[in-house]
Design a protein around this motif. Structure first.
Motif, PDB file in Angstrom:
ATOM      1  N   LEU A  99      -1.361  -3.420  11.949  1.00 17.11           N
ATOM      2  CA  LEU A  99      -0.666  -4.000  10.805  1.00 17.11           C
ATOM      3  C   LEU A  99       0.749  -3.478  10.776  1.00 17.11           C
ATOM      4  O   LEU A  99       1.042  -2.416  11.310  1.00 17.11           O
ATOM      5  N   GLY A 100       1.633  -4.277  10.159  1.00 21.89           N
ATOM      6  CA  GLY A 100       3.037  -3.888   9.997  1.00 21.89           C
ATOM      7  C   GLY A 100       3.809  -3.915  11.292  1.00 21.89           C
ATOM      8  O   GLY A 100       3.324  -4.428  12.288  1.00 21.89           O
ATOM      9  N   PRO A 101       4.995  -3.351  11.209  1.00 24.79           N
ATOM     10  CA  PRO A 101       5.581  -2.682  10.047  1.00 24.79           C
ATOM     11  C   PRO A 101       5.970  -3.682   8.952  1.00 24.79           C
ATOM     12  O   PRO A 101       6.399  -4.791   9.239  1.00 24.79           O
ATOM     13  N   TYR A 102       5.763  -3.240   7.718  1.00 23.39           N
ATOM     14  CA  TYR A 102       6.155  -4.030   6.564  1.00 23.39           C
ATOM     15  C   TYR A 102       6.474  -3.088   5.407  1.00 23.39           C
ATOM     16  O   TYR A 102       6.039  -1.949   5.392  1.00 23.39           O
ATOM     17  N   GLU A 103       7.262  -3.592   4.458  1.00 27.92           N
ATOM     18  CA  GLU A 103       7.652  -2.798   3.298  1.00 27.92           C
ATOM     19  C   GLU A 103       6.868  -3.264   2.085  1.00 27.92           C
ATOM     20  O   GLU A 103       6.594  -4.449   1.930  1.00 27.92           O
ATOM     21  N   LYS A 104       6.501  -2.311   1.244  1.00 32.69           N
ATOM     22  CA  LYS A 104       5.839  -2.624  -0.017  1.00 32.69           C
ATOM     23  C   LYS A 104       5.953  -1.435  -0.943  1.00 32.69           C
ATOM     24  O   LYS A 104       6.436  -0.369  -0.546  1.00 32.69           O
ATOM     25  N   GLN A 105       5.490  -1.609  -2.158  1.00 31.55           N
ATOM     26  CA  GLN A 105       5.447  -0.524  -3.116  1.00 31.55           C
ATOM     27  C   GLN A 105       4.007  -0.065  -3.299  1.00 31.55           C
ATOM     28  O   GLN A 105       3.068  -0.845  -3.125  1.00 31.55           O
ATOM     29  N   TYR A 106       3.871   1.206  -3.647  1.00 30.15           N
ATOM     30  CA  TYR A 106       2.596   1.794  -4.038  1.00 30.15           C
ATOM     31  C   TYR A 106       2.758   2.343  -5.451  1.00 30.15           C
ATOM     32  O   TYR A 106       3.842   2.785  -5.831  1.00 30.15           O
ATOM     33  N   PHE A 107       1.658   2.337  -6.216  1.00 30.33           N
ATOM     34  CA  PHE A 107       1.635   3.018  -7.506  1.00 30.33           C
ATOM     35  C   PHE A 107       1.413   4.503  -7.289  1.00 30.33           C
ATOM     36  O   PHE A 107       0.530   4.894  -6.535  1.00 30.33           O
ATOM     37  N   ARG A 108       2.204   5.312  -7.985  1.00 28.39           N
ATOM     38  CA  ARG A 108       1.905   6.731  -8.090  1.00 28.39           C
ATOM     39  C   ARG A 108       0.867   6.897  -9.208  1.00 28.39           C
ATOM     40  O   ARG A 108       0.615   5.977  -9.979  1.00 28.39           O
ATOM     41  N   LYS A 109       0.305   8.082  -9.309  1.00 27.93           N
ATOM     42  CA  LYS A 109      -0.703   8.349 -10.330  1.00 27.93           C
ATOM     43  C   LYS A 109      -0.157   8.106 -11.731  1.00 27.93           C
ATOM     44  O   LYS A 109      -0.859   7.601 -12.609  1.00 27.93           O
TER      45      LYS A 109
END
Length: 169
Positions: free
Chosen positions: A105-115
């Motif tokens: 998979l990727g490379p690709y950009e995305k966001q993740y949620f922090r806690k």
């Protein structure tokens, strides 16, 4: 060994050369230490997911940056889609489908949620392992994205000032 009258008549000693086994153990220990150091690079997330997308292991940088605990990972509370903001779910599922077909998979950009609910930008790339797990490497893009936003804001401010001065002329 004992004689007919049950006295000790001699001793038989068997020796086994374990030099090569000890050498392999030392090589394995050195390899494991090398791997631990390679996985503890600041700014790089190393994530291990099971085939269903549950986070099963990760490096310390990811935990520290994201605010999650080792216990949350060990209890299988976190998943790739659960940490993904809604607007990135389709891209993520598309990447997981590509992974299923190609093993990568990727490379690709995305966001993740922090806690705490805040977000972090990452560039992600990964592959399937022989045991069915998925390893994903992520590079923190937060500073780059913040600089891009600042540049955009400054550019907009400059454009507005040029328009105002042009109108005055």
């Amino acid at each position: 060994y004992r004689t007919d009258d049950h006295r000790i008549g001699g001793v038989v000693i068997t020796m086994l050369d374990i030099t090569s086994r000890k050498q392999r153990e030392e090589e394995l220990r050195a390899s494991e230490e090398r791997m631990r150091r390679a996985l503890s690079v600041d700014g790089i997330a190393v994530l291990f997911f099971d085939a269903g997308g549950t986070l099963i292991d990760c490096n310390g940088w990811f935990l520290n940056t994201m605010g999650y605990s080792r216990e949350q990972v060990q209890s299988r509370d976190l998943s790739i889609l659960g940490m993904t903001p809604p607007e990135w779910v389709k891209e993520t599922t598309d990447q997981l489908e590509t992974l299923r077909r190609t093993g990568r998979l990727g490379p690709y950009e995305k966001q993740y949620f922090r806690k705490d609910g805040s977000r972090i930008w990452m560039m992600l790339s990964g592959c399937s392992q022989e045991d069915g797990t998925i390893v994903v490497h992520g590079i923190d893009l937060s500073h780059t994205r913040a600089a891009e936003q600042q540049l955009h804001t400054l550019n907009k401010t400059l454009e507005d000032q040029v328009l105002q001065r042009t109108e005055l002329l």
